[in-house]
Write an enzyme that holds these catalytic residues in place. Structure first.
Site, PDB file in Angstrom:
ATOM      1  N   TYR A 192       0.810  -1.218   0.000  1.00 57.58           N
ATOM      2  CA  TYR A 192       0.000   0.000   0.000  1.00 57.58           C
ATOM      3  C   TYR A 192       0.845   1.270   0.000  1.00 57.58           C
ATOM      4  O   TYR A 192       0.404   2.306  -0.467  1.00 57.58           O
ATOM      5  CB  TYR A 192      -0.902   0.040   1.241  1.00 57.58           C
ATOM      6  CG  TYR A 192      -2.181  -0.738   1.111  1.00 57.58           C
ATOM      7  CD1 TYR A 192      -2.165  -2.119   0.953  1.00 57.58           C
ATOM      8  CD2 TYR A 192      -3.413  -0.096   1.158  1.00 57.58           C
ATOM      9  CE1 TYR A 192      -3.332  -2.836   0.853  1.00 57.58           C
ATOM     10  CE2 TYR A 192      -4.599  -0.811   1.064  1.00 57.58           C
ATOM     11  CZ  TYR A 192      -4.547  -2.181   0.909  1.00 57.58           C
ATOM     12  OH  TYR A 192      -5.703  -2.880   0.802  1.00 57.58           O
ATOM     13  N   LYS A 241       3.587 -15.400   3.195  1.00 52.72           N
ATOM     14  CA  LYS A 241       3.811 -16.193   1.979  1.00 52.72           C
ATOM     15  C   LYS A 241       5.307 -16.465   1.909  1.00 52.72           C
ATOM     16  O   LYS A 241       6.015 -16.083   0.970  1.00 52.72           O
ATOM     17  CB  LYS A 241       3.293 -15.406   0.758  1.00 52.72           C
ATOM     18  CG  LYS A 241       3.260 -16.182  -0.533  1.00 52.72           C
ATOM     19  CD  LYS A 241       2.218 -17.288  -0.574  1.00 52.72           C
ATOM     20  CE  LYS A 241       2.355 -18.111  -1.842  1.00 52.72           C
ATOM     21  NZ  LYS A 241       1.507 -19.329  -1.824  1.00 52.72           N
ATOM     22  N   ASP A 273      -2.454 -18.552   1.414  1.00 49.35           N
ATOM     23  CA  ASP A 273      -3.442 -19.285   0.610  1.00 49.35           C
ATOM     24  C   ASP A 273      -4.125 -20.353   1.461  1.00 49.35           C
ATOM     25  O   ASP A 273      -5.338 -20.571   1.375  1.00 49.35           O
ATOM     26  CB  ASP A 273      -2.802 -19.877  -0.665  1.00 49.35           C
ATOM     27  CG  ASP A 273      -1.452 -20.536  -0.418  1.00 49.35           C
ATOM     28  OD1 ASP A 273      -0.931 -20.453   0.717  1.00 49.35           O
ATOM     29  OD2 ASP A 273      -0.900 -21.134  -1.364  1.00 49.35           O
ATOM     30  N   ASP A 297      -6.059  -7.108   4.347  1.00 51.91           N
ATOM     31  CA  ASP A 297      -7.210  -6.508   3.654  1.00 51.91           C
ATOM     32  C   ASP A 297      -8.103  -7.616   3.112  1.00 51.91           C
ATOM     33  O   ASP A 297      -9.325  -7.608   3.306  1.00 51.91           O
ATOM     34  CB  ASP A 297      -6.700  -5.614   2.508  1.00 51.91           C
ATOM     35  CG  ASP A 297      -7.839  -4.986   1.735  1.00 51.91           C
ATOM     36  OD1 ASP A 297      -8.806  -4.522   2.372  1.00 51.91           O
ATOM     37  OD2 ASP A 297      -7.784  -4.975   0.490  1.00 51.91           O
ATOM     38  N   ASP A 301     -11.891  -9.277   4.834  1.00 51.48           N
ATOM     39  CA  ASP A 301     -13.179  -9.316   4.115  1.00 51.48           C
ATOM     40  C   ASP A 301     -13.740 -10.731   4.127  1.00 51.48           C
ATOM     41  O   ASP A 301     -14.946 -10.940   4.295  1.00 51.48           O
ATOM     42  CB  ASP A 301     -13.007  -8.849   2.656  1.00 51.48           C
ATOM     43  CG  ASP A 301     -13.325  -7.367   2.506  1.00 51.48           C
ATOM     44  OD1 ASP A 301     -13.218  -6.628   3.510  1.00 51.48           O
ATOM     45  OD2 ASP A 301     -13.678  -6.933   1.386  1.00 51.48           O
TER      46      ASP A 301
HETATM   47  C1  IPM Z   1     -10.215  -1.413   3.960  1.00 49.72           C
HETATM   48  C2  IPM Z   1     -10.484  -0.870   2.583  1.00 49.72           C
HETATM   49  C3  IPM Z   1      -9.337   0.053   2.196  1.00 49.72           C
HETATM   50  C4  IPM Z   1      -8.073  -0.792   2.201  1.00 49.72           C
HETATM   51  C5  IPM Z   1      -9.547   0.738   0.837  1.00 49.72           C
HETATM   52  C6  IPM Z   1     -10.818   1.553   0.824  1.00 49.72           C
HETATM   53  C7  IPM Z   1      -8.379   1.574   0.441  1.00 49.72           C
HETATM   54  O1  IPM Z   1     -10.673  -1.902   1.685  1.00 49.72           O
HETATM   55  O2  IPM Z   1     -10.115  -0.599   4.910  1.00 49.72           O
HETATM   56  O3  IPM Z   1     -10.112  -2.616   4.101  1.00 49.72           O
HETATM   57  O4  IPM Z   1      -7.791  -1.505   1.238  1.00 49.72           O
HETATM   58  O5  IPM Z   1      -7.356  -0.743   3.204  1.00 49.72           O
HETATM   59 MG    MG Z   2     -10.680  -3.845   2.553  1.00 48.80          MG
END
Ligand code: IPM
Ligand code: MG
Length: 402
Positions: A192, A241, A273, A297, A301
């Protein structure tokens, strides 16, 4: 900040310490009663805090509004006083200032005790914000504030509420008696923030992103993960990884060094993975997942998905010390406004930045009680439950704080 003056308590304490034996029994009684009252008084310490509020875009203002009302109720009940300064970030800042984050916004956030945020960003297909160059878009503001405030430790709990088991996409035998994990994602390094550019090499368009970590960046996040594990089930799974990446091999080595100081915490390494598979295969094995920015990230999710609704999940991004930015794990989608993730993020703020554990517990209990009573926003709705909107959900939670 503690508003009460503890000086008088110290003077009384000193007097009692030196003269207690010389007092008659009536005097001793009076002193004992006074100490009991003093303890009660100290337990009810009143706090004054400055909070930077970032409503953000989309549903952001709506959900932050509900979280603020919950905080107001907590203040009323416990006598605390929180003051708020509103800060623009993301699209809301672009509309006013032409950039997603200004220096003044950073200064306001820095001069606060903590930041509470809604969500930022819009629809990339339709919003004019996404016609701007990448460094001027809403997400760039989010990354910039993370860096400016040095928020290197991102905590994302993924907890399956008993009441929401039906919303979990996994089979009953996989869910078992539920799961409760927290992802500790490194937030200010890795891909990032590495050098990136696009160039043409021999007529071929080529894009380069750089993944780099130094040992200090790895050490400080690993320490946070082991510290949190100590307060939980005392198990860290560090995800990398290392079969491919140098940065992951250094990650492993540093995690092993840190682990030596935490003999009471068990740990293991897992390839990213495999971790993605294990999250849906056996989520109960996880307590604390420690990982770098990009893996965190993606995995966070995935973890939120198996809890049934991302609308329920809070998150904290912490700097060294007590300062933190608290925000829901979900985005700014216009159609689904569930204030619970933001309200739970406010509870995390009370716990981690202000040490107000009792107050945080009370908010979390209030959320559970409302769910147990069968109230649901549209994202967590299931048969036989009572559907409510964002404001109604906020009010139901406030009503539980008596
Ligand atoms: C998160 C989001 C952010 C990230 C985006 C919006 C830049 O997906 O906070 O997880 O990737 O960190
Ligand atoms: Mg995210």
């Amino acid at each position: 900040m503690v508003r009460n003056d503890c000086g008088s308590a110290f003077l009384i304490g000193t007097f009692v310490f030196f003269h207690f034996n010389r007092l008659k029994s009536v005097g001793k009684c009076v002193i004992i009663i006074t100490i009991t009252q003093l303890e009660y008084f100290l337990e009810e310490i009143i706090m004054d805090y400055k909070i930077a509020l970032i409503p953000g875009d989309g549903i952001g203002p709506e959900i932050v509004g509900e979280a603020k009302k919950v905080l107001d109720k907590v203040c009323e009940k416990y006598g605390h006083s929180f003051s708020y300064s509103e800060v623009l970030l993301g699209g809301a800042s672009i509309d006013v200032h032409g950039v997603p984050l200004t220096d003044e916004a950073i200064a306001t956030a820095k001069s606060s005790d903590a930041v509470l945020m809604g969500s930022i960003g819009g629809d990339a297909k339709t919003s004019p914000w996404y016609k701007l160059e990448p460094s001027k878009r809403p997400e760039a503001g989010l990354l910039a504030i993370r860096k400016a405030l040095n928020l290197f430790a991102n905590l994302r709990p993924a907890y399956l509420y008993n009441e929401l088991k039906k919303a979990c996409p996994l089979r009953d035998e996989v869910i078992g008696d539920g799961f409760d994990m927290v992802i500790m994602r490194e937030l200010t390094g890795g891909l990032y923030f590495g050098e990136r550019h696009t160039e043409e090499i021999d007529g071929v368009r080529t894009a380069i992103d750089t993944l780099s970590y130094n040992e200090n960046e790895i050490r400080r996040i690993a320490i946070k993960a082991f510290d949190i594990a100590r307060k939980r089930k005392k198990h860290v799974i560090s995800v990398d990884k290392a079969n491919v990446l140098d940065s992951s091999r250094l990650w492993r080595a540093v995690v092993e060094e840190v682990a030596k100081d935490y003999e009471d915490v068990t740990y293991e390494h897992m390839l990213v993975d495999n971790c993605a598979m294990q999250l849906v295969n056996n989520p109960r094995q996880f307590d604390v997942i420690l990982t770098e920015n990009m893996f965190g990230d993606i995995l966070s999710d995935e973890a939120s998905m198996i809890t049934g609704s991302i609308g329920m999940l809070s998150s904290a991004s912490l700097a060294e010390g007590k300062f933190g930015l608290y925000e829901p794990s979900h985005g700014s989608a216009q159609d689904i406004a569930n204030p619970i993730a933001t309200i739970l993020s406010a509870a995390m703020m009370l716990r981690y930045s202000f040490d107000l554990d009792k107050e945080a517990d009370e908010i979390e209990k209030a959320v559970k009680a409302v769910l147990a009573d069968g109230y649901r926003t549209v994202d967590i709705m299931s048969d036989g439950m009572k559907k409510v909107g964002c404001k109604e959900m906020g009010q139901l939670i406030i009503d539980q704080i008596k």
